[in-house]
Design a protein around this motif. Structure first.
Motif, PDB file in Angstrom:
ATOM      1  N   MET A  49     -23.484   6.370   5.972  1.00  8.74           N
ATOM      2  CA  MET A  49     -23.157   7.155   4.772  1.00  8.74           C
ATOM      3  C   MET A  49     -24.375   7.466   3.903  1.00  8.74           C
ATOM      4  O   MET A  49     -24.270   7.624   2.697  1.00  8.74           O
ATOM      5  CB  MET A  49     -22.037   6.490   3.969  1.00  8.74           C
ATOM      6  N   ARG A  52     -22.929  12.110   3.698  1.00  9.90           N
ATOM      7  CA  ARG A  52     -21.474  12.010   3.829  1.00  9.90           C
ATOM      8  C   ARG A  52     -20.888  13.301   3.265  1.00  9.90           C
ATOM      9  O   ARG A  52     -21.586  14.143   2.720  1.00  9.90           O
ATOM     10  CB  ARG A  52     -20.893  10.747   3.181  1.00  9.90           C
ATOM     11  N   GLY A  53     -19.540  13.434   3.420  1.00  7.21           N
ATOM     12  CA  GLY A  53     -18.899  14.703   3.066  1.00  7.21           C
ATOM     13  C   GLY A  53     -18.749  15.528   4.329  1.00  7.21           C
ATOM     14  O   GLY A  53     -19.735  15.719   5.071  1.00  7.21           O
ATOM     15  N   ALA A  54     -17.526  16.008   4.578  1.00  2.30           N
ATOM     16  CA  ALA A  54     -17.219  16.599   5.882  1.00  2.30           C
ATOM     17  C   ALA A  54     -18.199  17.702   6.316  1.00  2.30           C
ATOM     18  O   ALA A  54     -18.771  17.624   7.414  1.00  2.30           O
ATOM     19  CB  ALA A  54     -15.768  17.105   5.882  1.00  2.30           C
ATOM     20  N   ARG A  95     -18.559   9.103  12.862  1.00  4.23           N
ATOM     21  CA  ARG A  95     -17.412   8.928  11.951  1.00  4.23           C
ATOM     22  C   ARG A  95     -16.224   9.680  12.559  1.00  4.23           C
ATOM     23  O   ARG A  95     -16.409  10.731  13.172  1.00  4.23           O
ATOM     24  CB  ARG A  95     -17.726   9.456  10.543  1.00  4.23           C
ATOM     25  N   CYS A 159     -13.476  12.151  -5.423  1.00  2.14           N
ATOM     26  CA  CYS A 159     -14.566  11.999  -4.462  1.00  2.14           C
ATOM     27  C   CYS A 159     -15.744  12.886  -4.865  1.00  2.14           C
ATOM     28  O   CYS A 159     -15.871  13.277  -6.034  1.00  2.14           O
ATOM     29  CB  CYS A 159     -14.096  12.299  -3.040  1.00  2.14           C
ATOM     30  N   THR A 171     -17.397  22.527  -2.190  1.00  3.78           N
ATOM     31  CA  THR A 171     -16.076  23.109  -1.945  1.00  3.78           C
ATOM     32  C   THR A 171     -15.264  23.041  -3.246  1.00  3.78           C
ATOM     33  O   THR A 171     -15.297  23.972  -4.043  1.00  3.78           O
ATOM     34  CB  THR A 171     -15.382  22.372  -0.782  1.00  3.78           C
ATOM     35  N   GLN A 197     -17.897   7.609  -4.936  1.00  2.00           N
ATOM     36  CA  GLN A 197     -18.484   8.953  -4.799  1.00  2.00           C
ATOM     37  C   GLN A 197     -18.349   9.744  -6.104  1.00  2.00           C
ATOM     38  O   GLN A 197     -19.208  10.565  -6.438  1.00  2.00           O
ATOM     39  CB  GLN A 197     -17.794   9.733  -3.674  1.00  2.00           C
ATOM     40  N   ALA A 237     -11.479  18.513   1.616  1.00  2.75           N
ATOM     41  CA  ALA A 237     -10.708  18.021   2.761  1.00  2.75           C
ATOM     42  C   ALA A 237     -11.660  17.586   3.861  1.00  2.75           C
ATOM     43  O   ALA A 237     -12.764  18.124   3.997  1.00  2.75           O
ATOM     44  CB  ALA A 237      -9.783  19.111   3.288  1.00  2.75           C
ATOM     45  N   ASP A 238     -11.220  16.618   4.620  1.00  2.58           N
ATOM     46  CA  ASP A 238     -11.973  16.183   5.802  1.00  2.58           C
ATOM     47  C   ASP A 238     -11.370  16.713   7.090  1.00  2.58           C
ATOM     48  O   ASP A 238     -12.066  16.894   8.089  1.00  2.58           O
ATOM     49  CB  ASP A 238     -12.053  14.654   5.851  1.00  2.58           C
ATOM     50  N   ASN A 248      -7.991  13.634   3.227  1.00  2.00           N
ATOM     51  CA  ASN A 248      -9.131  13.636   2.304  1.00  2.00           C
ATOM     52  C   ASN A 248      -9.341  12.212   1.821  1.00  2.00           C
ATOM     53  O   ASN A 248      -8.606  11.289   2.206  1.00  2.00           O
ATOM     54  CB  ASN A 248      -8.875  14.603   1.149  1.00  2.00           C
ATOM     55  N   LYS A 249     -10.334  12.032   0.991  1.00  2.00           N
ATOM     56  CA  LYS A 249     -10.711  10.697   0.510  1.00  2.00           C
ATOM     57  C   LYS A 249      -9.505   9.911   0.019  1.00  2.00           C
ATOM     58  O   LYS A 249      -8.640  10.462  -0.661  1.00  2.00           O
ATOM     59  CB  LYS A 249     -11.744  10.875  -0.610  1.00  2.00           C
ATOM     60  N   PHE A 314      -9.561   7.278   4.049  1.00  2.00           N
ATOM     61  CA  PHE A 314      -8.926   8.590   3.874  1.00  2.00           C
ATOM     62  C   PHE A 314      -7.425   8.395   3.815  1.00  2.00           C
ATOM     63  O   PHE A 314      -6.903   7.354   4.241  1.00  2.00           O
ATOM     64  CB  PHE A 314      -9.279   9.538   5.038  1.00  2.00           C
TER      65      PHE A 314
HETATM   66  O1  MRU Z   1     -16.323   9.238   2.979  1.00  2.00           O
HETATM   67  P1  MRU Z   1     -16.924  10.538   2.512  1.00  2.00           P
HETATM   68  O2  MRU Z   1     -17.709  10.397   1.260  1.00  2.00           O
HETATM   69  O3  MRU Z   1     -17.662  11.232   3.607  1.00  2.00           O
HETATM   70  O4  MRU Z   1     -15.653  11.409   2.184  1.00  2.00           O
HETATM   71  C1  MRU Z   1     -15.843  12.702   1.675  1.00  2.00           C
HETATM   72  C2  MRU Z   1     -14.579  13.313   1.222  1.00  2.00           C
HETATM   73  O5  MRU Z   1     -13.502  12.799   1.420  1.00  2.00           O
HETATM   74  C3  MRU Z   1     -14.664  14.639   0.582  1.00  2.00           C
HETATM   75  O6  MRU Z   1     -13.710  14.762  -0.410  1.00  2.00           O
HETATM   76  C4  MRU Z   1     -14.437  15.680   1.685  1.00  2.00           C
HETATM   77  O7  MRU Z   1     -15.323  15.463   2.751  1.00  2.00           O
HETATM   78  C5  MRU Z   1     -14.623  17.043   1.232  1.00  2.00           C
HETATM   79  S1  MRU Z   1     -16.332  17.314   0.995  1.00  2.00           S
HETATM   80  C6  MRU Z   1     -16.671  18.898   0.775  1.00  2.00           C
END
Ligand code: MRU
Length: 347
Positions: A49, A52-54, A95, A159, A171, A197, A237-238, A248-249, A314
């Motif tokens: 991490m 991080r972030g999708a 991940r 997040c 986003t 986050q 969203a992931d 999502n988170k 998530f």
């Molecule tokens: O565990 P993370 O910090 O990678 O999780 C990120 C999230 O859940 C974000 O809300 C999601 O990826 C959207 S990011 C544009």
């Protein structure tokens, strides 16, 4: 048109032969970029991490493939493609939940397997395009989302979905940035325990941009909504299933349930690279469980401890709780009724 992301912080910078990764574990205390020159390093940076972030995970993985190609082509020209394919497999283990990772690796794998006059240039161009397209998508979503929340006074987010989580701009945070440029709004960010986050990254990013933000403990969300201060909850969203169920988170689902109780609307903002058309609904989304030590107080981290932790990072929000889905291809209002099919074929 691809807009340059000059204003916001950059999570990832490509130098031509290395990937600079801003170590998000050290923010906001320190701004430290580390250079990565191979796919193993990028895999570790994603799993650990540092990035991080999708969308940012997908972009980093794409550059990881480019680094693998540069290295293996130079070191073992006879077998470089097999070695890059193995590195793609390794990157895919970094991940499990963010589908952007697998989408980006598929794009890179397709280029690897096509006959190319200059394969290294083609592989690198693909990674750079994934990065540039993500930035462009974020600016587009920012404007589309800002149109929807035009009358809102209070917005809550969860997040970090900003420049740090994407190629740039963000986003959900991109929508908040665009909305704030049009007129001041009250922005609230949840801490987003356990990794914080929201507290470490989102409030820092917004403050850097001169956007005032109020931090709340995640557990204060219901009470804040009851006060009438919040019109919209806006999240990223992931992975979004074909029916609109959204991973999502952890804590997003709680916010969506609370929002329904208090007449607050929920907006999900994500590029179409976050939609997993292969799964019908959210039941099949793999939810990452991270190590219990990320949650446990230090005094319980010992062999004979009677205290353990459950740490899913998530959750899945059912589409019925989502009022608007904003993508770079357009907006779906009330996705539970409208469906997402209209987003599939728009170029
Ligand atoms: O565990 P993370 O910090 O990678 O999780 C990120 C999230 O859940 C974000 O809300 C999601 O990826 C959207 S990011 C544009």
């Amino acid at each position: 048109m691809t807009r340059q992301n000059n204003k916001t912080v950059q999570a990832l910078q490509w130098t031509g032969n290395a990937l600079k990764v801003l170590d998000q574990r050290q923010l906001p205390e320190a701004i430290v970029y580390d250079d990565y020159t191979d796919a193993a390093g990028v895999t570790e940076a994603i799993a650990g991490m540092r990035v991080r972030g999708a969308p940012a995970i997908g972009i980093a993985a794409a550059y990881g493939v480019a680094l693998s190609a540069l290295k293996n082509y130079a070191e073992d020209p006879a077998h470089w493609q097999q070695k890059v394919a193995a590195d793609i497999e390794m990157l895919a283990t970094s991940r499990p939940t963010a589908v952007n990772l697998f989408w980006a690796l598929e794009q890179m794998n397709a280029v690897l397997n096509q006959p190319q006059a200059n394969p290294l240039a083609a592989i690198l161009a693909c990674a750079e395009k994934i990065h540039a397209d993500d930035i462009a998508a974020n600016y587009k979503m920012g404007e589309l989302g800002a149109d929807i929340v035009a009358g809102a006074n209070g917005i809550m987010t969860h997040c970090n979905t900003g420049a740090l989580a994407t190629g740039g701009y963000g986003t959900a945070l991109g929508v908040i940035r665009s909305a704030y440029q049009r007129r001041p709004i009250n922005v609230y960010a949840g801490e987003t325990r356990p990794w914080l986050q929201g507290a470490r990254l989102t409030v820092w990013e917004l403050a850097q941009d001169g956007i005032p933000v109020t931090l709340i403990a995640d557990s204060a969300a219901a009470w804040l909504m009851k006060s009438g201060a919040i019109d919209w909850v806006i999240v990223g969203a992931d992975r979004i299933a074909a029916n609109g169920d959204t991973a999502n988170k952890i804590g997003t689902y709680s916010l969506a349930v609370l929002a329904r109780q208090h007449g607050v609307k929920v907006m999900v903002v994500a590029p179409t690279t976050t939609i997993d058309w292969s799964i019908k609904n959210g039941d099949r989304i793999e939810i990452e469980q991270r190590h219990q030590n990320e949650l446990l107080p230090a005094c319980y981290i010992k062999e004979d401890s009677l205290v353990s932790a459950w740490n899913p990072v998530f959750d899945v929000t059912p589409v019925e709780l989502i009022a608007a889905l904003v993508t770079e291809r357009g907006v779906v209002l009330n996705p539970a009724e409208q469906g997402l099919r209209g987003l599939k074929n728009v170029i």
